[in-house]
Design a protein around this motif. Structure first.
Motif, PDB file in Angstrom:
ATOM      1  N   GLY A 266       8.315  -5.324  11.830  1.00 37.24           N
ATOM      2  CA  GLY A 266       8.616  -6.190  10.691  1.00 37.24           C
ATOM      3  C   GLY A 266       7.906  -5.741   9.434  1.00 37.24           C
ATOM      4  O   GLY A 266       8.460  -5.844   8.327  1.00 37.24           O
ATOM      5  N   VAL A 267       6.678  -5.225   9.587  1.00 29.53           N
ATOM      6  CA  VAL A 267       5.919  -4.735   8.432  1.00 29.53           C
ATOM      7  C   VAL A 267       6.662  -3.587   7.753  1.00 29.53           C
ATOM      8  O   VAL A 267       6.823  -3.548   6.526  1.00 29.53           O
ATOM      9  CB  VAL A 267       4.509  -4.274   8.864  1.00 29.53           C
ATOM     10  N   PHE A 268       7.139  -2.642   8.571  1.00 32.09           N
ATOM     11  CA  PHE A 268       7.800  -1.473   7.996  1.00 32.09           C
ATOM     12  C   PHE A 268       9.207  -1.797   7.493  1.00 32.09           C
ATOM     13  O   PHE A 268       9.671  -1.217   6.499  1.00 32.09           O
ATOM     14  CB  PHE A 268       7.844  -0.334   9.013  1.00 32.09           C
ATOM     15  N   GLU A 269       9.891  -2.709   8.149  1.00 31.71           N
ATOM     16  CA  GLU A 269      11.202  -3.142   7.642  1.00 31.71           C
ATOM     17  C   GLU A 269      11.039  -3.777   6.262  1.00 31.71           C
ATOM     18  O   GLU A 269      11.822  -3.508   5.340  1.00 31.71           O
ATOM     19  CB  GLU A 269      11.848  -4.129   8.609  1.00 31.71           C
ATOM     20  N   ALA A 270      10.015  -4.610   6.132  1.00 36.37           N
ATOM     21  CA  ALA A 270       9.754  -5.243   4.838  1.00 36.37           C
ATOM     22  C   ALA A 270       9.300  -4.211   3.811  1.00 36.37           C
ATOM     23  O   ALA A 270       9.682  -4.277   2.642  1.00 36.37           O
ATOM     24  CB  ALA A 270       8.694  -6.328   4.991  1.00 36.37           C
ATOM     25  N   ALA A 271       8.486  -3.226   4.249  1.00 40.58           N
ATOM     26  CA  ALA A 271       8.011  -2.184   3.332  1.00 40.58           C
ATOM     27  C   ALA A 271       9.168  -1.411   2.723  1.00 40.58           C
ATOM     28  O   ALA A 271       9.139  -1.042   1.544  1.00 40.58           O
ATOM     29  CB  ALA A 271       7.064  -1.234   4.065  1.00 40.58           C
ATOM     30  N   ALA A 272      10.200  -1.160   3.534  1.00 40.60           N
ATOM     31  CA  ALA A 272      11.363  -0.425   3.025  1.00 40.60           C
ATOM     32  C   ALA A 272      12.095  -1.213   1.952  1.00 40.60           C
ATOM     33  O   ALA A 272      12.605  -0.641   0.986  1.00 40.60           O
ATOM     34  CB  ALA A 272      12.311  -0.101   4.181  1.00 40.60           C
ATOM     35  N   ILE A 273      12.131  -2.554   2.112  1.00 39.06           N
ATOM     36  CA  ILE A 273      12.833  -3.388   1.140  1.00 39.06           C
ATOM     37  C   ILE A 273      11.977  -3.641  -0.097  1.00 39.06           C
ATOM     38  O   ILE A 273      12.455  -3.546  -1.236  1.00 39.06           O
ATOM     39  CB  ILE A 273      13.258  -4.728   1.782  1.00 39.06           C
ATOM     40  N   VAL A 274      10.680  -3.958   0.112  1.00 38.21           N
ATOM     41  CA  VAL A 274       9.840  -4.280  -1.052  1.00 38.21           C
ATOM     42  C   VAL A 274       9.551  -3.042  -1.901  1.00 38.21           C
ATOM     43  O   VAL A 274       8.951  -3.152  -2.966  1.00 38.21           O
ATOM     44  CB  VAL A 274       8.505  -4.949  -0.653  1.00 38.21           C
ATOM     45  N   TYR A 275       9.970  -1.883  -1.426  1.00 42.65           N
ATOM     46  CA  TYR A 275       9.865  -0.681  -2.263  1.00 42.65           C
ATOM     47  C   TYR A 275      10.556  -0.911  -3.601  1.00 42.65           C
ATOM     48  O   TYR A 275      10.213  -0.298  -4.619  1.00 42.65           O
ATOM     49  CB  TYR A 275      10.496   0.503  -1.538  1.00 42.65           C
ATOM     50  N   TRP A 276      11.553  -1.808  -3.588  1.00 44.51           N
ATOM     51  CA  TRP A 276      12.241  -2.173  -4.826  1.00 44.51           C
ATOM     52  C   TRP A 276      11.231  -2.642  -5.872  1.00 44.51           C
ATOM     53  O   TRP A 276      11.399  -2.418  -7.077  1.00 44.51           O
ATOM     54  CB  TRP A 276      13.259  -3.274  -4.516  1.00 44.51           C
ATOM     55  N   SER A 277      10.165  -3.301  -5.422  1.00 45.97           N
ATOM     56  CA  SER A 277       9.163  -3.817  -6.350  1.00 45.97           C
ATOM     57  C   SER A 277       8.459  -2.715  -7.124  1.00 45.97           C
ATOM     58  O   SER A 277       7.866  -2.967  -8.168  1.00 45.97           O
ATOM     59  CB  SER A 277       8.107  -4.632  -5.583  1.00 45.97           C
ATOM     60  N   TYR A 278       8.483  -1.492  -6.595  1.00 42.86           N
ATOM     61  CA  TYR A 278       7.811  -0.364  -7.252  1.00 42.86           C
ATOM     62  C   TYR A 278       8.766   0.509  -8.052  1.00 42.86           C
ATOM     63  O   TYR A 278       8.325   1.442  -8.716  1.00 42.86           O
ATOM     64  CB  TYR A 278       7.088   0.500  -6.206  1.00 42.86           C
ATOM     65  N   THR A 279      10.046   0.250  -7.934  1.00 42.10           N
ATOM     66  CA  THR A 279      10.992   1.055  -8.701  1.00 42.10           C
ATOM     67  C   THR A 279      10.866   0.716 -10.181  1.00 42.10           C
ATOM     68  O   THR A 279      10.578  -0.426 -10.549  1.00 42.10           O
ATOM     69  CB  THR A 279      12.438   0.815  -8.236  1.00 42.10           C
ATOM     70  N   GLY A 526       7.418  12.420   4.618  1.00 41.86           N
ATOM     71  CA  GLY A 526       7.354  11.662   5.860  1.00 41.86           C
ATOM     72  C   GLY A 526       7.471  10.167   5.646  1.00 41.86           C
ATOM     73  O   GLY A 526       8.210   9.472   6.372  1.00 41.86           O
ATOM     74  N   MET A 527       6.768   9.633   4.646  1.00 31.25           N
ATOM     75  CA  MET A 527       6.790   8.190   4.402  1.00 31.25           C
ATOM     76  C   MET A 527       8.148   7.727   3.907  1.00 31.25           C
ATOM     77  O   MET A 527       8.651   6.675   4.315  1.00 31.25           O
ATOM     78  CB  MET A 527       5.702   7.819   3.403  1.00 31.25           C
ATOM     79  N   ASN A 528       8.770   8.508   3.037  1.00 36.51           N
ATOM     80  CA  ASN A 528      10.088   8.115   2.523  1.00 36.51           C
ATOM     81  C   ASN A 528      11.150   8.164   3.611  1.00 36.51           C
ATOM     82  O   ASN A 528      12.009   7.276   3.690  1.00 36.51           O
ATOM     83  CB  ASN A 528      10.480   9.010   1.346  1.00 36.51           C
ATOM     84  N   VAL A 529      11.099   9.198   4.469  1.00 37.65           N
ATOM     85  CA  VAL A 529      12.046   9.276   5.589  1.00 37.65           C
ATOM     86  C   VAL A 529      11.846   8.083   6.525  1.00 37.65           C
ATOM     87  O   VAL A 529      12.814   7.464   6.989  1.00 37.65           O
ATOM     88  CB  VAL A 529      11.869  10.610   6.354  1.00 37.65           C
ATOM     89  N   PHE A 530      10.584   7.750   6.800  1.00 35.07           N
ATOM     90  CA  PHE A 530      10.291   6.634   7.706  1.00 35.07           C
ATOM     91  C   PHE A 530      10.786   5.311   7.126  1.00 35.07           C
ATOM     92  O   PHE A 530      11.376   4.487   7.843  1.00 35.07           O
ATOM     93  CB  PHE A 530       8.779   6.563   7.957  1.00 35.07           C
ATOM     94  N   LEU A 531      10.563   5.095   5.836  1.00 36.79           N
ATOM     95  CA  LEU A 531      11.024   3.855   5.210  1.00 36.79           C
ATOM     96  C   LEU A 531      12.549   3.786   5.157  1.00 36.79           C
ATOM     97  O   LEU A 531      13.131   2.710   5.329  1.00 36.79           O
ATOM     98  CB  LEU A 531      10.427   3.735   3.808  1.00 36.79           C
ATOM     99  N   ILE A 532      13.201   4.933   4.933  1.00 38.68           N
ATOM    100  CA  ILE A 532      14.672   4.956   4.977  1.00 38.68           C
ATOM    101  C   ILE A 532      15.161   4.531   6.354  1.00 38.68           C
ATOM    102  O   ILE A 532      16.098   3.740   6.495  1.00 38.68           O
ATOM    103  CB  ILE A 532      15.204   6.359   4.626  1.00 38.68           C
ATOM    104  N   GLY A 533      14.494   5.061   7.400  1.00 40.17           N
ATOM    105  CA  GLY A 533      14.889   4.721   8.762  1.00 40.17           C
ATOM    106  C   GLY A 533      14.673   3.267   9.113  1.00 40.17           C
ATOM    107  O   GLY A 533      15.240   2.769  10.094  1.00 40.17           O
ATOM    108  N   SER A 534      13.865   2.561   8.323  1.00 37.64           N
ATOM    109  CA  SER A 534      13.588   1.147   8.593  1.00 37.64           C
ATOM    110  C   SER A 534      14.579   0.207   7.918  1.00 37.64           C
ATOM    111  O   SER A 534      14.466  -1.018   8.068  1.00 37.64           O
ATOM    112  CB  SER A 534      12.162   0.806   8.115  1.00 37.64           C
TER     113      SER A 534
END
Length: 586
Positions: A266-279, A526-534
């Motif tokens: 759940g942490v990583f699924e949310a991290a992938a979405i909240v990335y919007w907050s940093y765009t 690595g981090m961007n690929v992982f967040l995409i996968g989430s």
């Protein structure tokens, strides 16, 4: 006899609409020429697939397409506040409640920390490129120089998708918070149409109006927008401090239990979405062409502001989840409703005003950045060059701004926030991953300089880094138990990065560079690929559908336009070279 004088041609008006302004390339002059171009699609695709632009071409030649220059009027102070204004408000008020409620719970603070680290790594990559190639194209130009024409086009399509979806999402969020100030129901001002599909059945005229106003201000001038942004952002800083303090004063430690309601997944699924907050910081990179001293101002503006923003986001997320149980958080207007429920009604209005202000400045800076992305894409003829024109009085690309404004307004009118956020996150993460790859290419590969054996080693190491990152992501999403698979994939990532470390670098940054290359760019990949996968199946499906449409456009239009321009430029260089030879020494 004196040579006949050529009459000076009158300056062309900005507002013109001829076919030649939209499709000046030889392939589109007639139906016959277009059919001929289509018959050569395979040959042209092969020609353009790995063709790379140059720093000089992006900095000098493409600017001529705009006819007028963008005005150099920004300093490091402007860039810091442009970054703050574009980022803070673009997601923290809109997405935090949704992801804390649905996926992460109180661990949303870790989601923001993970996304913040990944964003900061991308900021490093953007900063080095922006200092070296200070043009309006941002990541599009950087990728075109290092990864070639076709990859740059795919990025361009995703940049435009990000611009449209991001603006539409902000418009919807603005509408939600404004409605919550009038009535607790965030959909109060929307029009429900039951005959439309779920997610597209709440029509939002307020979002459309906000987009039109924000983009109109952006078209009046960059300096005006910048001053308005930093003046209002200082007020926003004060309000954010008040929000954090009030949140902690009325916090309950019991609300943090359970801290991981959906586990690490759940942490990583949310991290992938909240990335919007940093765009938004990538939009600031597009302002490099209008910055007075890019080598000093861009690192100060981007790296400094993003470091502070990451800390602010973590504190705001923690304050929200300590103030209210995650299961009770409102997914549309989280902070406003939370303060209202604990009895601080005046804070509700303060939060809503701050959120609306943050979203408004995000829209303003986004309008600037999106238009400049679009301008450089049009300069390269990947979309009609009419959109590259800069207005002589305002010094802004009005045509490009109108393109993004009209499409985003249509999308915002129909599409709900959850539909928009997953599409935006995928496009953003994909571009950031490509930027890290491009930085590695820039450091290790220079055409006609890098030895072939070193190039082969570099390509192998790069594929190992990307492949091991994908493997770790697959293991995670398949819910595989045990550590052996992760250890093996992690070792491959380390060996790939270490192998690249042993290859001689071919280029050293002149002014400012990413530290610890190749380790930090490799970690960013690595981090961007992982967040995409989430992100989940639906986000992948929407991304690939959009990409298929982009490729179709490229094969029918973009490929032939860029092929014509590239070969016209080559012919021009040959003619100029012959003229120089014929003239001989003076």
């Amino acid at each position: 006899m004196d040579a006949p004088r050529q009459e000076a041609q009158p300056p062309r008006t900005y507002w013109r609409w001829s076919k030649q302004d939209f499709f000046p390339e030889p392939s589109f002059q007639s139906l016959t020429s277009y059919k001929t171009a289509l018959s050569h699609t395979c040959f042209r695709l092969k020609d353009r697939l790995f063709d790379r632009s140059t720093d000089a071409n992006e900095l000098v030649e493409l600017r001529k397409e705009s006819e007028n220059d963008l005005k150099k009027c920004l300093t490091w102070w402007d860039l810091i506040w442009l970054s703050f204004g574009s980022v803070v408000g673009s997601g923290i008020f809109a997405i935090t409640g949704q992801e804390a409620h649905d996926h992460a719970g109180p661990s949303i603070v870790l989601s923001y920390a993970i996304s913040g680290l990944s964003a900061l790594l991308s900021v490093f990559c953007y900063t080095e490129f922006a200092v070296e190639i200070p043009v309006a194209g941002g990541s599009f130009s950087y990728l075109r120089v290092e990864l070639g024409d076709f990859i740059a086009f795919i990025a361009a399509g995703n940049i435009l998708l990000e611009a449209i979806v991001g603006a539409a999402g902000l418009g919807r969020s603005w509408s939600s918070y404004f409605a919550s100030m009038i009535k607790t129901e965030p959909d109060f001002l929307r029009i429900r149409v039951n005959s439309l599909a779920e997610g597209f059945n709440l029509l939002d005229p307020i979002a459309v109006l906000v987009l039109l106003v924000a983009n109109t201000i952006a078209m009046t001038g960059t300096r005006n927008t910048s001053v308005l942004n930093w003046v209002t952002s200082i007020f926003s800083v004060v309000v954010i401090v008040v929000i954090i303090v009030l949140g902690f004063i009325h916090s309950k430690s019991s609300n943090l239990v359970p801290f991981f309601p959906c586990g690490a997944k759940g942490v990583f699924e949310a991290a992938a979405i909240v990335y919007w907050s940093y765009t938004g910081f990538d939009m600031v990179a597009t302002m490099a062409e209008e910055t007075k001293r890019p080598s000093r101002d861009i690192p100060l503006g981007l790296v400094g502001s993003m470091s502070v923003i990451t800390v602010v986001y973590c504190l705001m997320a923690l304050a929200l989840t300590m103030m209210q149980k995650y299961t009770e958080i409102d997914v549309n207007a989280a902070y406003s409703v939370a303060f209202e429920k604990i009895g601080i009604k005046w804070a509700k209005y303060l939060v809503s005003v701050c959120a609306i202000k943050g979203m408004t400045t995000s829209l303003l800076v986004g309008s600037l950045g999106q238009a400049r992305y679009t301008t450089q894409i049009a300069r390269a003829h990947m979309i009609p060059p009419w959109f590259a024109l800069v207005h002589p009085k305002t010094g802004t690309p009005i045509n490009a701004t109108l393109l993004v404004t009209i499409i985003s307004a249509i999308v915002a009118f129909f599409s709900s926030l959850d539909v928009l956020s997953s599409v935006l996150s995928f496009s953003t993460l994909f571009i950031f991953m490509l930027m890290a790859v491009a930085l590695l290419v820039r450091r290790y590969y220079v055409k006609d300089v890098t030895p072939k054996c070193d190039l082969v080693k570099f390509i192998v190491c790069l594929f190992v880094i990307i492949g091991s990152s994908i493997l770790i992501t697959v293991f995670w999403n398949l819910n595989l138990r045990g550590w052996i698979g992760y250890l093996v994939a992690g070792l491959f990532w380390c060996f790939g990065t270490l192998g690249m470390e042993l290859i001689p670098k071919q280029r050293v940054p002149k002014v400012w560079g990413v530290p610890l290359v190749p380790w930090l760019p490799s970690l960013s990949i690595g981090m961007n690929v992982f967040l995409i996968g989430s992100l989940g199946y639906v986000a992948f499906l929407r991304f690939f559908i959009c990409s298929a449409v982009m490729v179709l456009y490229y094969l029918l239009i973009g490929l032939h336009a860029t092929y014509d321009v590239a070969h016209q430029n080559q012919q021009k260089l040959k003619i100029e070279g012959k003229d120089n030879i014929n003239q001989g020494p003076l």
